[in-house]
Enzyme design. Sequence first.
Site, PDB file in Angstrom:
ATOM      1  CD  GLU A  63     -13.154  -8.301  -5.315  1.00  0.00           C
ATOM      2  OE1 GLU A  63     -12.620  -7.550  -6.124  1.00  0.00           O
ATOM      3  OE2 GLU A  63     -13.940  -9.209  -5.657  1.00  0.00           O
TER       4      GLU A  63
ATOM      5  CE  LYS B 216     -22.640 -13.593  -1.508  1.00  0.00           C
ATOM      6  NZ  LYS B 216     -22.572 -14.938  -0.920  1.00  0.00           N
TER       7      LYS B 216
ATOM      8  CB  ALA C 233      -0.923  -0.003   1.212  1.00  0.00           C
TER       9      ALA C 233
END
Length: 439
Positions: A130, A206, A34
């Site tokens: 996600e 979903k 990151a």
Amino acid sequence: MLNPIKIGLLGLGTVGGGVVNVLQRNAREISRRAGRDIQVTHASVRDLNKSRLCNTEDIVLTEQPMSLVNNPEIDVVVELIGGTTRARDLVLKAIANGKHVVTANKALIALHGNEIFDEAQKQGVIVAFEAAVAGGIPIIKTIREGLSGNEIEWLAGIINGTTNFILTEMREKGRAFDDVLIEAQELGYAESDPTFDIEGVDAAHKLTILAAIAFGVPLNFEATYTEGITRIEPIDVEYAEQFGYRIKHLGFARRTAQGVEMRVHPALVPEGRLLANVDGVMNAVLVYGDAVGPTLHYGAGAGSEPTASAVVADLVDVVRSLTVDPENRVPHLAFQPDTITKNQRFLGIEDIQSAYYLRMEADDLPGVLAHVASILSESGISIEAVSQKEPRTGETQVNIVLLTHRVQEKLLNEAIVRIEALPDIRGEIMRIRLESLSQ
Ligand code: NAP
Ligand code: HSE
């Protein structure tokens, strides 16, 4: 190195506990990726006295989730409470406060995603999700980025770990439905209301999300046909196997000239297909792009750390994107917001085409099968295979099991009504769709 990014976690249950564990255990690798440390500084729970899956020594715990959302020290809010009321208020407030949000909440995105992404775009913040689809499989990133050169034609997937776990245990070990569901709850796979899993609602949330990012259409949960696994009987699992199929709970989305089709329901899948061999809590999504052809994405669909893997990946993405202008970021729903097809037509279930497995109980008399076959033939439905099971000792009824070729569902429904009205047919006909997944 820049200052650490401070995270406020809303919810410290199965997924929240996993997120803390992964962030603590892999802190060095995550920071190298990151470019900054990522630290959970605050977390909200319902019950401060509950024992936790993770070490909370360095985390300020509260029973007031809104206090985190309004805390100016917190850079990113991670929503892991679930539900659509409180979670919606918290997420919208976090966005209004200019905070980036990560969520694993598929119900929230499927039902309120259009509103949430509009607000996020106005505020120039990211809402990453996600973990909302297929647990640890990076399917959102794959469709949104990895397959962005394709026109996606259709996708199909096993996208609920709990139901796949139940169907697998029933088939492999002959276990009872209710026992396996209890185990799925103990393992942290099931939703807080497990009827969402077994009645197909979670998979429908979903699928709604997958269809939106695959086809560039708005999130439209109401248009997703939803059927769960509660009507499936062990005998259907057995007969399906005799014909060379496995019963899976499938989500299916396709774009056709007539409209977008979105449906979740049990389906017979040929046993040789990879999807038919996805067992236990594992999920898999098959995506068909015009350029790449079929691609298959497989992994754990639920559970603490597999889901945390997806949440943490989103956090890394958010941190990496902090210096990117909002208009140059990956769009939330894959397509630039002004290109999303607003008036998209969605197909009803009677418009779809499928092959079918039919099981009916009939009196053991000559001519019954001929009557059934003639009704199907009059409706233009051709039979692919048929099997008549001998009556068990002492019983006079036989099970007739048929596989049909592909037909419009409306025609099949009309034929079923006529067959059920035959004097030799007992009770309702069991109908399960059959997907060859070959085109
Ligand atoms: P969970 O174990 O029930 O955890 C929920 C957390 O939220 C708990 O810490 C609970 O506090 C807190 N909470 C619940 N209701 C609250 C309320 N009204 N106000 C404040 N805090 C509240 O649920 P989970 O399995 O981690 O799931 C969280 C989210 O991730 C859900 O949206 C779920 O659909 C999604 N998800 C779960 C999985 C999975 O495998 N479990 C996978 C993918 C996505 P207490 O701990 O004090 O009770
Ligand atoms: N209850 C869900 C499932 C959790 O079983 O798939 C993962 O989204």
